[in-house]
Enzyme design. Structure first.
Site, mmCIF file in Angstrom:
data_model
loop_
_atom_site.group_PDB
_atom_site.id
_atom_site.type_symbol
_atom_site.label_atom_id
_atom_site.label_comp_id
_atom_site.label_asym_id
_atom_site.label_seq_id
_atom_site.Cartn_x
_atom_site.Cartn_y
_atom_site.Cartn_z
ATOM 1 N N LEU A 54 5.512 1.917 0.886
ATOM 2 C CA LEU A 54 7.010 2.469 0.043
ATOM 3 C C LEU A 54 7.359 3.050 -1.497
ATOM 4 O O LEU A 54 7.975 2.903 -2.473
ATOM 5 C CB LEU A 54 8.338 1.173 0.085
ATOM 6 N N CYS A 55 5.586 3.041 -2.062
ATOM 7 C CA CYS A 55 5.628 3.662 -3.684
ATOM 8 C C CYS A 55 6.193 4.797 -3.525
ATOM 9 O O CYS A 55 6.097 5.786 -2.480
ATOM 10 C CB CYS A 55 4.373 4.037 -4.124
ATOM 11 N N HIS A 56 7.105 5.232 -4.535
ATOM 12 C CA HIS A 56 7.682 6.660 -4.650
ATOM 13 C C HIS A 56 6.349 7.639 -5.618
ATOM 14 O O HIS A 56 5.046 7.139 -5.778
ATOM 15 C CB HIS A 56 8.487 6.620 -5.582
ATOM 16 N N GLU A 80 0.308 2.669 -9.151
ATOM 17 C CA GLU A 80 -0.904 3.810 -9.770
ATOM 18 C C GLU A 80 -1.917 3.178 -10.691
ATOM 19 O O GLU A 80 -3.051 3.221 -9.902
ATOM 20 C CB GLU A 80 -0.450 4.888 -10.434
ATOM 21 N N ASP A 121 -19.481 0.496 -2.573
ATOM 22 C CA ASP A 121 -20.124 0.836 -1.281
ATOM 23 C C ASP A 121 -21.374 1.374 -1.752
ATOM 24 O O ASP A 121 -22.489 2.184 -1.156
ATOM 25 C CB ASP A 121 -18.990 2.788 -1.453
#
Lengths: 166, 166, 166, 166, 166, 166
Positions: free
Chosen positions: B75-77, B114, B128
């Site tokens: 639901l992030c812009h 972000e 990783d």
């Protein structure tokens, strides 16, 4: 004797060559927590926050992220996953929400990164949805719980802890 | 009085309407740690692991992830970012690597997600690259350090801690 | 007798049917150059530009692009790659930087496009990072060096050149 | 005095801070060639290859790639483009196909990378569609033709060439 | 006098130049139906299928797709959206589920495609989740309900219908 | 007895576990229509609209979307496709354009969603390219025509219709 498999001797990045490895059944479980300030914890606990809906959006986000792991983590192989499940539940002890993921695949490399990415993105999604209430949340103890399959054999987080104690 | 802005009254998800908000300068800083088992920590500390290279790959992964936040978090812009910086450094105190991100934008919503996504993905990338040595790493204390800009004003993690103490 | 396999008789695009082809070991090597104006070449040569870091970012970008080839090139199949390596090195003769990629997979189609895409994106990334110094760079001689595996057999760029001479 | 804007003093990657730059009209034109072996060149020239269709697929691929530049090139900003055009045409002189792109935007950074990415991907797409006939194609002379807008002012490839001659 | 804005006179594709258009408030509403066979309709109606959860997953998928419209539809501009909402509800009359989307943005082009893409993807998601019961579902009457903002002014589907009747 | 395979008993989303299923040849065909207002239909019919070009762009968009289905539909598995074909043709009877897709793969799950997604995106692309003429188009009768392969056996839309009649 371990080594950083994703860098060559001069430190250049590479996607590890798995061309000699066969497809085997792989499975990984990971988990992590988002610790909530009192205000949010109580709202979730009392149902003032539509808990089911927040947690299901986070679960879905985690599942979708597992499929995109190869795109997000630079040196991961693009795998074909057989199964992804993400569960979020209120955890009184840690005063927050516990996210657990389970990923399996018949593949040439393990699915640890997919499981850890699913947990991380589910946690981020909970943060995103609740940050309008209070930004003082944080993530804790994100780790690989267990993995099976592949040359390196099984791994259990608990065994590691006793090993550390030695 | 807070509320879950991403769900309507019946629990349906939505992307919050920011149509009445103006572009203002936004900035967010986030950080988090990957705690390393002794074996990896010592290899990194002594330079047996090409530290600079591992950390720079992680930094790059974090930057790229910041740009994809809108795609990863449901639901992030989708924002246009002005600046993203991610730094990874060995942290003796926590026995691991600290990742810090800084994101800024002239936008209608904040860039907290972000910044947090950049940190999470940088941590996943370190995991990783080092998991061939030992899988017993975990992430800790991923949180928003500060944010500025926007209607809700400035936020400092430290202020939150003293507030909690009251 | 050759033909454009990605178009049917009326010119409609299609993703070639590889349903009757078996998985075999595929490998492709490609390379290309970015020719640098004197100013940049000398800075890189003398170390005024942090060469290692520029080139490693480009290598990483090339690796990540190889995985996204199916998304970028409209009619490419989405493959599962076993190995990707990209190397950038200063080339005095051509007065620039040579990028070489190597890709392998056990797949039903070749990995030529993955190798060429990796080279192209690594070159673009070098351009992006150095364009603040001088925009007068260009790319040259991007080509497939060799490929093996699959029905069409092995291919060597050098053989082609002598064939052209005939 | 030039510098690599995408690395800090210690060689860490970053997305350049454009937070103090205003939106201005930006435009960039780039071009490049795919050199064809006789067999393909003649088939295209005589119309044995459905030229229009091959070239239009390549043009479309170039346009779509321009929009994804920020995703492909690690340190590029995600921009909102106003216009993208890609043209492919047979070029007798170079014995191949010339690809030209033109991109414009009202943005805080230039669109050179978008223009160069569009050309590179269109070339890769032509290669992909014709490689069933002969793999002996290569790309040549991919470069920025001109750009306008922004603090660094206008740029013309031709001016550069005369400058080099000095 | 209308024309296909995405092709030039020779049929070459292009992303329309919107460089002379100003940002204005745009809004679009679209809807569509998935018609269900009796078996599924009754299960959903009686609650044997966890309706709320199926529909909320579809709504979320629609919202996420709206943000990716520029990536899915080749010649769409990449826009920054202010708001996306998708609602799914049982519709007795049509014997199925009605999906409605609403998208708004302050942008240089309209958001009709974002609204229609959101509806289409929500419908596909419902199909995906229910296809284990019966594959005999289909989509019907997907259309733009209304749009406002921009040079071409307001549009209402209903007005169109009466116009057709003339 | 059918069930929603993508939700567990408490309504939590999951990617179905296909770990015990073998690779078999899968094929799916889907189709759908975009109904055109007179103005557009006549322009296309008379060739005032460059029909071939509009339809080929739509076909390409459909093919590319089939490859991205796993990314667009939240709980779809990421599959490796063997073949994708999309065809668009004028349909006098329905007064519009009919889009048909065909997808095949040797996979552990069916490719119905890939076929339906290809049709939906091709239809959206036609809408996008013609909306400058008239926005009064709509999509109709998007459905699965047939599928073969896998445990659930073959499926034919026509059989379904007679079954409904019973």
């Amino acid at each position: 004797m371990g080594f950083v498999t994703h860098l060559d001797d001069s430190g250049h990045p590479m996607m590890v060559d798995v061309g000699s490895k066969d497809l085997t059944s792989r499975r990984a479980v990971a988990c992590g927590w988002i610790i909530l300030p009192n205000k949010i914890y109580n709202m979730v606990d009392k149902g003032d926050v539509p808990k089911g809906d927040v947690l299901k959006v986070a679960e879905l986000a985690g599942i979708m992220a597992a499929k995109k792991t190869w795109e997000i983590i630079p040196l991961c192989h693009n795998l074909r996953l057989d199964h992804v499940k993400v569960r979020c539940e209120l955890d009184e002890l840690r005063h927050g929400i516990k996210v657990t993921s389970e990923v399996s695949a018949r593949e040439v490399t393990g699915v640890e990164m997919e499981a850890l990415t699913a947990v991380s993105v589910a946690l981020l999604t909970i943060y995103d949805m609740c940050k309008g209430i209070d930004k003082g949340m944080h993530f804790e103890a994100i780790h690989l719980v267990e993995k099976s399959g592949g040359k390196s054999g099984n791994y259990l987080w608990e065994d590691r802890e006793s090993a550390q104690d030695d």
